[in-house]
Design a protein around this motif. Sequence first.
Motif, PDB file in Angstrom:
ATOM      1  N   THR A   1     163.639  31.897 136.004  1.00  0.00           N
ATOM      2  CA  THR A   1     162.466  31.040 135.561  1.00  0.00           C
ATOM      3  C   THR A   1     162.469  31.695 133.948  1.00  0.00           C
ATOM      4  N   PRO A   2     161.805  31.114 132.885  1.00  0.00           N
ATOM      5  CA  PRO A   2     161.899  31.382 131.618  1.00  0.00           C
ATOM      6  C   PRO A   2     161.327  32.693 131.563  1.00  0.00           C
ATOM      7  N   GLU A   3     160.265  32.932 132.261  1.00  0.00           N
ATOM      8  CA  GLU A   3     159.814  34.615 132.342  1.00  0.00           C
ATOM      9  C   GLU A   3     160.827  35.576 132.460  1.00  0.00           C
ATOM     10  N   GLU A   4     161.352  35.080 133.703  1.00  0.00           N
ATOM     11  CA  GLU A   4     162.547  36.263 134.138  1.00  0.00           C
ATOM     12  C   GLU A   4     163.797  36.201 132.948  1.00  0.00           C
ATOM     13  N   THR A   5     163.959  35.290 132.202  1.00  0.00           N
ATOM     14  CA  THR A   5     164.918  35.328 131.097  1.00  0.00           C
ATOM     15  C   THR A   5     164.315  35.980 130.090  1.00  0.00           C
ATOM     16  N   HIS A   6     163.086  36.073 129.730  1.00  0.00           N
ATOM     17  CA  HIS A   6     162.638  36.647 128.576  1.00  0.00           C
ATOM     18  C   HIS A   6     162.534  38.212 128.861  1.00  0.00           C
ATOM     19  N   GLU A   7     162.045  38.581 130.177  1.00  0.00           N
ATOM     20  CA  GLU A   7     162.273  40.084 130.605  1.00  0.00           C
ATOM     21  C   GLU A   7     163.681  40.558 130.649  1.00  0.00           C
ATOM     22  N   GLU A   8     164.823  39.666 131.132  1.00  0.00           N
ATOM     23  CA  GLU A   8     166.026  40.198 131.137  1.00  0.00           C
ATOM     24  C   GLU A   8     166.404  40.606 129.647  1.00  0.00           C
ATOM     25  N   TRP A   9     166.193  39.771 128.722  1.00  0.00           N
ATOM     26  CA  TRP A   9     166.576  39.852 127.392  1.00  0.00           C
ATOM     27  C   TRP A   9     165.771  40.844 126.552  1.00  0.00           C
ATOM     28  N   ALA A  10     164.469  41.080 126.719  1.00  0.00           N
ATOM     29  CA  ALA A  10     163.852  42.285 126.398  1.00  0.00           C
ATOM     30  C   ALA A  10     164.366  43.631 126.667  1.00  0.00           C
ATOM     31  N   GLU A  11     164.990  43.767 127.856  1.00  0.00           N
ATOM     32  CA  GLU A  11     165.684  44.771 128.345  1.00  0.00           C
ATOM     33  C   GLU A  11     167.108  44.884 127.870  1.00  0.00           C
TER      34      GLU A  11
END
Length: 187
Positions: A47-57
């Motif tokens: 999901t877009p939210e999962e991708t944003h979390e992945e890249w924040a990390e």
Amino acid sequence: MGAGLTLPTLHGDRLRLEPVADEHLDLLVELNADPEVMTYVLGRAATPEETHEEWAERRGPRTDTARGLGYWLGFVDGWFVGWWSASSFAPDPAVSGVGYRLRRSAWGLGYATEGARVMIRQAFADPGIDRVLASTMAVNAGSRAVLAKLGLRHTDTWVREWEQPIPGWEQGEVLYELTRTEHAARP
């Protein structure tokens, strides 16, 4: 990340590798939205939210601009083909993680190998890096072939519990390694 420091733009024979920045997040969301690209990562599209979390990390603890370690997006003649990493490995500062994820339309064209070769060179440019590690699922034959072509050795296999198992999970995940000495001995 070091204040005011940025990662360099890198180049392969065909690839222009730009440090990942906020303006690239839409490209990363698009990449992760392809279920085939994510087969060996989530077993489904992210999901877009999962991708944003992945890249924040990834852009947090796994990036160390002062050491030149982090994540890059690859472009060929302006066309986005995927991302590559020579990332910081916080538990052991002598280790860098090399990884990549490519658009399906870029598969089989040699970009994974070309970009990963640049990442290995970038990792070992830091004199404190002694080893480069990469991991993938055991069933990911394409990625394993790239790692072997680059001179990384298969050093470990493990099976983990999956909340939502993906195809091939029972064969486990594999770890590949390349030491500074091995890298220096390669032609």
